[in-house]
Design a protein around this motif. Structure first.
Motif, PDB file in Angstrom:
ATOM      1  N   GLY A  82      54.112 120.064 101.427  1.00 55.80           N
ATOM      2  CA  GLY A  82      55.258 119.408 102.052  1.00 55.80           C
ATOM      3  C   GLY A  82      56.577 120.130 101.871  1.00 55.80           C
ATOM      4  O   GLY A  82      57.550 119.818 102.532  1.00 55.80           O
ATOM      5  N   HIS A  83      56.620 121.081 100.961  1.00 55.42           N
ATOM      6  CA  HIS A  83      57.874 121.778 100.671  1.00 55.42           C
ATOM      7  C   HIS A  83      57.684 123.286 100.741  1.00 55.42           C
ATOM      8  O   HIS A  83      58.121 124.009  99.859  1.00 55.42           O
ATOM      9  N   MET A  84      57.070 123.726 101.802  1.00 54.30           N
ATOM     10  CA  MET A  84      56.780 125.152 101.949  1.00 54.30           C
ATOM     11  C   MET A  84      57.679 125.810 102.987  1.00 54.30           C
ATOM     12  O   MET A  84      57.371 126.876 103.488  1.00 54.30           O
ATOM     13  N   GLY A  85      58.801 125.189 103.298  1.00 56.52           N
ATOM     14  CA  GLY A  85      59.681 125.701 104.339  1.00 56.52           C
ATOM     15  C   GLY A  85      60.074 127.151 104.150  1.00 56.52           C
ATOM     16  O   GLY A  85      60.046 127.938 105.094  1.00 56.52           O
ATOM     17  N   ALA A  86      60.443 127.528 102.937  1.00 56.85           N
ATOM     18  CA  ALA A  86      60.859 128.909 102.681  1.00 56.85           C
ATOM     19  C   ALA A  86      59.710 129.877 102.926  1.00 56.85           C
ATOM     20  O   ALA A  86      59.908 130.973 103.451  1.00 56.85           O
ATOM     21  N   TRP A  87      58.525 129.476 102.557  1.00 52.84           N
ATOM     22  CA  TRP A  87      57.352 130.338 102.771  1.00 52.84           C
ATOM     23  C   TRP A  87      57.014 130.423 104.256  1.00 52.84           C
ATOM     24  O   TRP A  87      56.725 131.497 104.772  1.00 52.84           O
ATOM     25  N   LEU A  88      57.036 129.269 104.933  1.00 50.43           N
ATOM     26  CA  LEU A  88      56.648 129.236 106.348  1.00 50.43           C
ATOM     27  C   LEU A  88      57.686 129.865 107.260  1.00 50.43           C
ATOM     28  O   LEU A  88      57.403 130.143 108.422  1.00 50.43           O
ATOM     29  N   ALA A  89      58.868 130.087 106.744  1.00 54.52           N
ATOM     30  CA  ALA A  89      59.907 130.742 107.540  1.00 54.52           C
ATOM     31  C   ALA A  89      59.795 132.267 107.497  1.00 54.52           C
ATOM     32  O   ALA A  89      60.463 132.950 108.256  1.00 54.52           O
TER      33      ALA A  89
END
Length: 108
Positions: A82-89
């Motif tokens: 749920g908190h992988m925004g930095a990785w998925l960006a």
């Protein structure tokens, strides 16, 4: 619980001071909340080495030993999914992102 993922990741020296304070207050538990690139996974160094200064595995082991010396249990809390925004960006993982608009909104 101490969130080390928001803003600057604390140095090992700063974390030692936190442990000293908790020890003085007779706390026996420290949970470090980690997400994004605040933990320096060696196998993913290329994702963070030019932009972040995370806590590294050897520093985490040192902190754990320091906590034990002060009768404090160190508990890592690695958030994922749920908190992988930095990785998925990142270019490498953006194809796994469910919604790029959310990632862009979060500022990644």
């Amino acid at each position: 619980m101490l969130d080390i993922s928001r803003g600057k990741v604390p140095t090992l020296e700063t974390l030692y001071k936190v442990v000293d304070l908790l020890s003085d207050l007779k706390y026996n538990h420290l949970q470090l909340y980690i997400e994004g690139f605040s933990f320096g996974y060696p196998s993913f160094k290329h994702l963070w080495e030019n932009t972040e200064i995370p806590i590294k595995p050897n520093e985490f082991r040192q902190l754990d030993a320091y906590c034990k010396d002060n009768y404090i249990e160190l508990v890592p809390n690695q958030n994922s999914v749920g908190h992988m925004g930095a990785w998925l960006a990142t270019e490498e993982y953006k194809d796994l992102a469910e919604c790029l608009k959310v990632i862009n909104y979060l500022g990644y």
